[in-house]
Design a protein around this motif. Structure first.
Motif, PDB file in Angstrom:
ATOM      1  N   ASP A  21      45.604  45.062  45.970  1.00 21.47           N
ATOM      2  CA  ASP A  21      44.551  44.498  45.125  1.00 21.47           C
ATOM      3  C   ASP A  21      44.631  42.980  45.040  1.00 21.47           C
ATOM      4  O   ASP A  21      44.007  42.365  44.182  1.00 21.47           O
ATOM      5  CB  ASP A  21      44.607  45.106  43.716  1.00 21.47           C
ATOM      6  N   PRO A  37      43.514  39.454  46.168  1.00 20.60           N
ATOM      7  CA  PRO A  37      42.324  38.959  46.890  1.00 20.60           C
ATOM      8  C   PRO A  37      42.696  37.988  48.007  1.00 20.60           C
ATOM      9  O   PRO A  37      43.634  37.207  47.895  1.00 20.60           O
ATOM     10  CB  PRO A  37      41.530  38.248  45.789  1.00 20.60           C
ATOM     11  N   THR A  69      39.903  44.350  44.937  1.00 19.40           N
ATOM     12  CA  THR A  69      40.490  43.059  44.552  1.00 19.40           C
ATOM     13  C   THR A  69      39.758  42.406  43.379  1.00 19.40           C
ATOM     14  O   THR A  69      40.278  41.458  42.784  1.00 19.40           O
ATOM     15  CB  THR A  69      40.487  42.085  45.746  1.00 19.40           C
ATOM     16  N   PHE A  70      38.579  42.912  43.034  1.00 20.51           N
ATOM     17  CA  PHE A  70      37.825  42.361  41.901  1.00 20.51           C
ATOM     18  C   PHE A  70      37.943  43.235  40.649  1.00 20.51           C
ATOM     19  O   PHE A  70      37.475  42.851  39.576  1.00 20.51           O
ATOM     20  CB  PHE A  70      36.340  42.231  42.260  1.00 20.51           C
ATOM     21  N   THR A 128      38.972  44.877  37.382  1.00 28.14           N
ATOM     22  CA  THR A 128      39.808  44.635  36.203  1.00 28.14           C
ATOM     23  C   THR A 128      39.752  45.812  35.237  1.00 28.14           C
ATOM     24  O   THR A 128      40.655  45.980  34.422  1.00 28.14           O
ATOM     25  CB  THR A 128      39.360  43.351  35.480  1.00 28.14           C
ATOM     26  N   HIS A 151      39.636  50.500  38.673  1.00 22.76           N
ATOM     27  CA  HIS A 151      40.729  50.031  39.516  1.00 22.76           C
ATOM     28  C   HIS A 151      41.503  51.208  40.100  1.00 22.76           C
ATOM     29  O   HIS A 151      41.849  51.229  41.298  1.00 22.76           O
ATOM     30  CB  HIS A 151      41.670  49.132  38.713  1.00 22.76           C
ATOM     31  N   THR A 210      33.325  46.410  37.888  1.00 22.07           N
ATOM     32  CA  THR A 210      33.802  45.675  39.064  1.00 22.07           C
ATOM     33  C   THR A 210      32.668  44.889  39.702  1.00 22.07           C
ATOM     34  O   THR A 210      32.857  43.741  40.143  1.00 22.07           O
ATOM     35  CB  THR A 210      34.405  46.654  40.082  1.00 22.07           C
ATOM     36  N   GLU A 220      32.070  41.572  38.367  1.00 21.01           N
ATOM     37  CA  GLU A 220      33.098  40.581  38.670  1.00 21.01           C
ATOM     38  C   GLU A 220      32.948  39.965  40.062  1.00 21.01           C
ATOM     39  O   GLU A 220      33.680  39.049  40.425  1.00 21.01           O
ATOM     40  CB  GLU A 220      34.498  41.229  38.567  1.00 21.01           C
ATOM     41  N   LEU A 221      32.023  40.503  40.874  1.00 25.85           N
ATOM     42  CA  LEU A 221      31.886  40.032  42.262  1.00 25.85           C
ATOM     43  C   LEU A 221      31.486  38.561  42.319  1.00 25.85           C
ATOM     44  O   LEU A 221      30.717  38.077  41.496  1.00 25.85           O
ATOM     45  CB  LEU A 221      30.846  40.875  43.012  1.00 25.85           C
ATOM     46  N   LYS A 222      31.989  37.878  43.318  1.00 25.93           N
ATOM     47  CA  LYS A 222      31.671  36.463  43.531  1.00 25.93           C
ATOM     48  C   LYS A 222      30.756  36.333  44.742  1.00 25.93           C
ATOM     49  O   LYS A 222      30.919  37.030  45.759  1.00 25.93           O
ATOM     50  CB  LYS A 222      32.945  35.654  43.741  1.00 25.93           C
ATOM     51  N   TYR A 273      31.649  36.215  48.592  1.00 20.99           N
ATOM     52  CA  TYR A 273      32.122  37.397  49.325  1.00 20.99           C
ATOM     53  C   TYR A 273      30.977  38.293  49.816  1.00 20.99           C
ATOM     54  O   TYR A 273      31.235  39.371  50.342  1.00 20.99           O
ATOM     55  CB  TYR A 273      33.064  38.218  48.435  1.00 20.99           C
TER      56      TYR A 273
END
Length: 497
Positions: free
Chosen positions: A91, A93, A219-220, A222, A227, A263, A266-268, A271
């Motif tokens: 997990d 990133p 990896t995103f 939380t 998770h 999740t 939380e994505l950026k 990516y």
């Protein structure tokens, strides 16, 4: 508006292992040959060669996971110091491949990628040609469950040519490729690029995600529950569970994101191109000859539409879009290019050809027949199969005209027009005497085109039975004869899944 810049790439030290795995996974023939050669040169075997099969339910991971486990076990034994190296957590990133730079004061320009250039190179994936749609006609009965379209394009000025005596595949893509650049940003993305274009025309947001998607999503994560689930889907032990959740019901990337809302939040944005794959070009066999239809290309398209195991409707991305185009409502242009097909037809005028093309598999044989008849080659046999003579008998009138003119022997199979289903392989068995005479005595070439599921194998079995029955061969001899035909090009197939 946004602009993309490359960020991360493979390190030089990683390249050899990466390339080795690619060869092992995608080209088993190469892996076997390389393995054999290394043994000849005196190499010692550390592990058995990992030969993956992408058609396996778990994909290539079914072989990769146990292979890597064995590899690292051997590596630690040979190099004990590796035991002191702390590997990255599942997990943890990694940096994105690209970073997004949002630009102020830039307005989206009118898309000119479908304009016809003044100087057109030979169309290719990097330079497709915007061809005008001439006609889009449904060729199945309105009561038939399957919508199949006969579509024609005007290729005037495109420099597209068909090689004589060869079939050609053609690809249709929903996007136009941009000029080749020296940067590592995907060539088909304009710079700067609108987010809307990225989502509408480049990223395949409705694809069924692979395991790597869940690994990155992890990896995103939380949220504890999400998770835990993503960790399971990313692990070797959780692949059966992932198969049931994702692959069997054909769950899309967007549906998966909806199932993991915390999740997803939380994505950026950086990516996006790592999460979503690029929309791939679709290939269709050309169903016409330029000798019969100058400056025209025709295709036969089955519109994909079905429901998944979770009762969700699914529509083919490209086929649905093509079916929706109506040239009567105004000029429509489709970016396309042509590539050579895999089948080659004999140049000799007197060499017979036998073609087995059920359903839309008949498309490349229509192209071949139009070409051959125009060249005075009339020793043609076509086995065509469909569900019903009255609902999906593609190009019926053309076959009948060729038959009357003495240019074609047509053998048809209509699987649903009688109580007992009849397929093309049954017709092959029934015509064993004709086929044996053509193949054994006249060196006829045999071709198969169509769905790759069961039909090709069934036709091959029927052909081998004909060899045994008419040629007095054993099962082993019939198998050897078919293998020899394939090696020499006397037997060829072009199938798809």
């Amino acid at each position: 508006m946004l602009q993309l810049q490359p960020r991360a790439s493979l390190s030089p030290s990683a390249a050899p292992l990466y390339l080795c795995m690619i060869f092992k996974l995608l080209f088993n023939f190469v892996a076997k040959k390389l393995h054999k050669r290394l043994l000849q040169l005196g190499a010692s075997v550390l592990l058995p060669v990992g030969l993956a099969d992408d058609q396996h339910d778990l994909g290539s991971d079914a072989v990769i996971d146990p292979w890597l486990t064995s590899f690292w076990g051997k590596a630690v034994t040979l190099y004990p110091t590796l035991a002191d190296v702390t590997p990255l957590r599942d997990d943890e990133p990694l940096p994105p491949t690209y970073t997004f730079h949002f630009l102020d004061g830039v307005t989206e320009k009118t898309d000119d990628r479908l304009s016809i250039p003044t100087e057109q190179p030979v169309p290719s994936q990097s330079h497709p040609f915007p061809c005008r749609l001439v006609s889009n006609r449904r060729v199945t009965d309105v009561s038939h469950f399957q919508d199949v379209r006969h579509i024609e394009f005007d290729i005037t000025g495109s420099n597209i040519e068909q090689t004589p005596s060869r079939l050609t595949n053609y690809q249709v893509t929903l996007k136009q490729a941009s000029s080749t650049t020296k940067t590592k940003v995907p060539a088909r993305l304009p710079q700067p690029c609108a987010v809307r274009y990225l989502v509408e025309s480049y990223l395949d947001i409705n694809a069924v995600p692979r395991r790597s998607f869940f690994e990155l999503l992890l990896t995103f994560a939380t949220n504890e529950l999400e998770h835990e689930k993503l960790m399971e889907f990313s692990s070797a032990e959780g692949q059966d569970e992932l198969l049931s959740y994702c692959n069997r019901p054909r769950r899309t990337t967007l549906e998966v994101l909806a199932d993991f809302p915390h999740t997803t939040a939380e994505l950026k944005v950086d990516y996006l191109l790592d999460l979503f794959p690029e929309i791939q070009p679709r290939s269709f066999s050309i169903a016409s000859s330029l000798q019969a239809h100058p400056n025209r290309l025709q295709i036969l398209v089955a519109v994909v539409s079905y429901k998944t195991k979770i009762h969700k409707p699914r529509r083919g991305l490209c086929s649905t879009w093509l079916a929706s185009l109506d040239p009567a409502q105004g000029e429509v242009y489709v970016p396309l290019w042509v590539k050579k097909g895999t089948m080659k037809f004999p140049k000799e005028k007197d060499t017979p050809v036998i073609m087995v093309g059920p359903g839309t598999g008949v498309a490349p044989f229509r192209s071949a027949l139009q070409e051959r008849v125009a060249q005075g080659k009339t020793a043609n046999v076509l086995f065509f199969g469909c569900r019903s003579e009255s609902k999906d008998f593609y190009f019926r009138s053309e076959w009948e005209d060729m038959t009357k003119a003495g240019h074609l022997t047509l053998v048809s199979a209509f699987s649903r027009d009688q109580e007992e289903k009849v397929y093309v392989q049954h017709r092959v068995k029934e015509n064993s005497e004709l086929l044996w005479d053509l193949i054994a005595n006249k060196r006829a070439c045999f071709y198969i085109a169509g769905n790759a599921k069961e039909m090709p194998a069934s036709v091959c079995d029927a052909l081998k039975e004909a060899f045994q029955q008419e040629g007095g061969m054993s099962a082993e001899e019939a198998e050897q004869m078919l293998t020899a035909m394939e090696r020499s090009g006397q037997f060829q197939s072009e199938t798809w899944s």
